[in-house]
Scaffold this active site. Structure first.
Site, PDB file in Angstrom:
ATOM      1  N   ASP A 317      -6.075  -8.147  -1.036  1.00 37.95           N
ATOM      2  CA  ASP A 317      -4.847  -7.316  -1.173  1.00 37.95           C
ATOM      3  C   ASP A 317      -5.475  -5.709  -1.408  1.00 37.95           C
ATOM      4  O   ASP A 317      -6.713  -5.709  -1.617  1.00 37.95           O
ATOM      5  CB  ASP A 317      -3.937  -7.623  -2.198  1.00 37.95           C
ATOM      6  CG  ASP A 317      -2.477  -6.877  -1.999  1.00 37.95           C
ATOM      7  OD1 ASP A 317      -1.453  -7.286  -2.391  1.00 37.95           O
ATOM      8  OD2 ASP A 317      -2.484  -5.667  -1.239  1.00 37.95           O
ATOM      9  N   GLU A 513       7.301  -3.393  -5.623  1.00 40.65           N
ATOM     10  CA  GLU A 513       6.129  -3.816  -6.263  1.00 40.65           C
ATOM     11  C   GLU A 513       6.371  -3.500  -7.856  1.00 40.65           C
ATOM     12  O   GLU A 513       7.531  -3.431  -8.341  1.00 40.65           O
ATOM     13  CB  GLU A 513       4.808  -3.267  -5.848  1.00 40.65           C
ATOM     14  CG  GLU A 513       4.473  -3.564  -4.508  1.00 40.65           C
ATOM     15  CD  GLU A 513       2.888  -3.284  -4.223  1.00 40.65           C
ATOM     16  OE1 GLU A 513       2.901  -2.987  -2.935  1.00 40.65           O
ATOM     17  OE2 GLU A 513       1.986  -3.535  -4.683  1.00 40.65           O
TER      18      GLU A 513
END
Ligand code: GLC
Length: 737
Positions: A317, A513
């Site tokens: 990521d 997020e």
């Protein structure tokens, strides 16, 4: 429209070029008498021959690659960090990405395609001419691109339980992505969200593995049945593994589970994705029992690549490897841990030079075996060949016009319809008649940004008119055009008792997020509560449309609402919400998440023994449209002049269960504090949930008493509690005392 010329034509072209090559003899300094011959590719080399098996092409290409060529393939840089753009060639970078909202200017499909082609031309200028692969987060349509079709976020798609629809959404998304040149989508998120306080709950198709596993159909939509077909885009199963299971729903937190539970809850969607041939897997920021996933060799190499047989490539990521050693930035230790754990490509994404230098040093000093580097390259190059990037590296402009097309918006509207979950419909207030006089209010009634949520135009998304689409208000206006009337005021000012109904479109504003983590609670904000109070004071039935990325804490307000629809984050096609409100589509959505009675129940999931407000799978429809029977009400004997009475109404039924509401009326002449409503059910029928009251059940005898927050009931006034139960929806004889 095809992305590539027919394979036969390509083979003919390759054969014609086979005889042409340029040989350059480099005579090196004394001491190295043998001249070095480098053959510059002009299209005639085996790896450039599409008629050869991919494995042979990979072997031939790798035989020509230096260590720096291979290290470059494992390096992914953010587009805005590539300064100068020629670094893409200088450092032999294998991939470029757009982080959330990282767009060219102007942000149009055309300029995206021009940008992609420019990067690709730079990549192809290298000696071996290996095309780069470009990744974006198209997680609900091609959401970085202004004017693209924005589909419902995954939580809404999970509510549809329609895997075929989701596959078609993948195909539409792939066409729009391909039309801008992009060939890699960091989607789908196959997270199994177990705690609604997590800021990425809306990226989850559901809280149980069966729903995201079914929705891996989107991978087939994105990639096609085989990579390299028309508008084929590489899909990414993310975030491996357990991102939705962290303690407290903390983003990038720690998933504390036994291996058995991790495998039972969080692994199945990734197996389903691998079985569908997903090309990439992205690693989760989170930890498993304290070990960062980005450094977990067992789960990445032994389980994902070994046990599950994943043959694509693993990508980190965004700066995910930096977190392994707990220090900021990345270190040699981070790079060693990540690459040796099985990560094949690193989303650096800015200091790509620093990363390359460290990786080269760690190979040269033996901390990372060359075989690991070779394996990573074999995986990456195999996908590039399978995607057809060597034969057709540039944008297929025949797809550019599909961006935001009417066909795709029609598909999105259908997805919005199917994602709506009807949670309450007291008195059958819905569907509204198109001749109705409707008052519309709420901060999300006329706000494309709110109804689209995060990952829309920008990373976090934002309120306002952020991209072309149809708001819920516009959808309502379209529905009643010609026969009804619509009045809108964001705050509900101006409403009076003359309206058929008030529609309050409320909920959450966009986030993504960790910015969406809500450890402090999931209640409505003050603006929404004030709007609802204003609407309720008018005495007009209140229909709530909840635009949110997750279940919210609404039990205390629910009794004051006549109807409730969970709209989730529907995207640009607000007409789909109106289609349900006015009955053009009878709701079929089912909750993909258990709906808590309060945040204090989190994490709350199906089968955990807690009693939710609404269970996983709950969803009502309209009479004649499915499982709801018309409301049936019974009242105790003619109202006495003292004590209280109870009206018991069935407000919804479904397979094996039902919902009811009971209105308790004070028939006396003094305020009523405590009350109790009792009844006897047929054996086997049980309460599963009560809101706005406190219940007890002994055998078939049920009693519901006032809850502390009910306060006192004035003479002639009423208070309503609701319940869900198992079994038939028979109306019992109720007594009130
Ligand atoms: C983000 C997300 C991931 C996304 C990546 C690239 O931090 O965790 O889902 O694909 O970075 O934008």
């Amino acid at each position: 429209m095809t992305r590539r010329p027919p394979r036969a034509l390509l083979a003919l072209a390759a054969a014609a070029l086979a005889t042409v090559s340029i040989t350059v003899t480099v005579t090196v300094a004394a001491g190295h008498p043998a001249p070095v011959t480098v053959t510059l590719p002009t299209g005639g080399l085996p790896y450039q021959d599409p008629s050869l098996p991919v494995a042979d092409r990979v072997n031939d290409l790798m035989s020509r690659m230096t260590l720096d060529d291979e290290i470059g393939q494992m390096t992914q840089a953010e587009r805005s960090a590539l300064n100068p753009q020629s670094d893409l060639a200088t450092y032999r970078l294998g991939s470029v990405l757009s982080g959330g909202g990282s767009a060219p200017s102007p942000n149009t499909a055309q300029s995206w395609a021009d940008m992609y082609d420019s990067f690709q031309r730079t990549a192809l200028s290298t000696p071996l001419g290996i095309p780069m692969i470009y990744g974006v987060d198209a997680v609900h349509g091609h959401n970085n691109v202004y004017g693209a079709t924005i589909f419902p976020h995954n939580i809404g798609l999970g509510a549809t339980r329609d895997a075929d629809l989701v596959q078609r959404i993948g195909r539409a998304t792939a066409e729009e992505v391909s039309g801008t040149g992009i060939d890699w989508d960091f989607a789908p998120c196959l997270c199994v969200a177990r705690d609604d306080r997590w800021g990425r709950t809306y990226e989850s198709f559901g809280e149980v593995p069966s729903i995201p596993s079914a929705m891996t159909s989107i991978i087939t939509g994105l990639q096609g049945t085989t990579l390299g077909g028309p508008a084929s885009v590489l899909a990414t199963a993310k975030h491996y593994v357990g991102d939705g299971g962290t303690t407290g729903g903390v983003n990038e937190g720690n998933t504390q589970l036994s291996e058995a539970d991790l495998r039972a809850i969080h692994l199945p969607p990734f197996k389903a994705a691998v079985d569908r041939g997903v090309g990439a897997v992205m690693i989760s920021y989170s930890s498993w029992n304290g070990v960062k996933m980005h450094g977990n060799h067992y789960l990445i190499t032994d389980v994902l690549k070994g046990e599950l047989g994943f043959s694509g490539f693993v990508v980190s990521d965004w700066a995910g490897i930096d977190q392994i050693d707990g220090q900021s930035g990345f270190s040699a230790a981070d790079v060693d841990a990540a690459v040796n754990a099985g990560i094949d490509m690193v989303m650096v994404p800015t200091d790509y030079k620093g990363f390359i230098n460290i990786l080269r040093a760690e190979v040269n000093n033996g901390h990372i075996a060359r075989s690991r580097i070779d394996d990573a390259n074999r995986r990456i190059l195999t996908k590039k060949f399978q995607l057809g990037l060597f034969e057709h590296p540039y944008t297929d402009r025949s797809y550019t016009a599909t961006v935001g097309s009417a066909d795709h918006r029609a598909l999105a509207r259908q997805a919005v319809r199917e994602s709506q979950v009807l949670l309450k419909n007291a008195g059958g207030v819905l569907p509204l008649a198109k001749s109705a006089k409707v008052f519309v209010a709420g901060k999300s009634a006329n706000d494309i940004g709110n109804q689209s949520g995060g990952w829309t135009i920008t990373w976090q998304g934002g309120s306002g008119n952020t991209t072309p689409g149809t708001t819920v208000l516009q959808g309502i206006r379209n529905a009643v055009a010609g026969s009804g009337s619509v009045t809108y005021d964001r705050n509900g000012s101006g409403i009076d008792g003359s309206y058929t109904a008030a529609v309050a479109v409320i909920g959450e504003t966009p986030y993504a997020e960790g910015q969406g983590d809500r450890p402090g609670g999931l209640g409505l904000d003050q603006e929404d509560l004030a709007t609802l109070t204003r609407l309720r004071a008018s005495g007009v039935p209140v229909v709530v449309v909840l635009v949110s990325g997750r279940p919210l804490d609404i039990a205390a307000q629910l009794p004051n609402w006549n109807a409730l629809i969970a709209a989730w984050l529907p995207g640009t096609e607000g007409n789909g919400v109106a289609d349900v409100l006015f009955g053009d589509y009878a709701p079929t959505g089912k909750l993909p998440m258990t709906w808590p009675r309060s945040t204090s129940q989190e994490p709350i999931n199906d089968g955990d023994g807690q009693t939710p407000l609404f269970p996983l799978g709950y969803g009502l429809t309209y009479p004649g449209g499915g499982t709801t029977t018309p409301p049936t009400t019974t009242t105790t004997t003619p109202p006495p002049s003292s004590g209280c009475t109870a009206d018991y109404t069935i407000t919804g039924t479904w397979q094996g269960g039902f919902q009811a509401e009971v209105k308790v009326t004070n028939r006396g002449s003094t305020p009523m504090g405590a009350w109790a409503v009792s009844w006897t059910w047929p054996s086997g029928q049980a309460v599963t949930n009560v809101w706005n009251g406190m219940y007890s059940q002994s055998g078939t005898a049920v009693t519901v008493r006032n809850a502390s927050w009910n306060g006192t009931v004035a003479p002639g006034a009423s208070v309503t509690f609701g319940l869900t139960g198992t079994g038939s929806a028979e109306i019992p004889i109720v007594t009130c005392s």
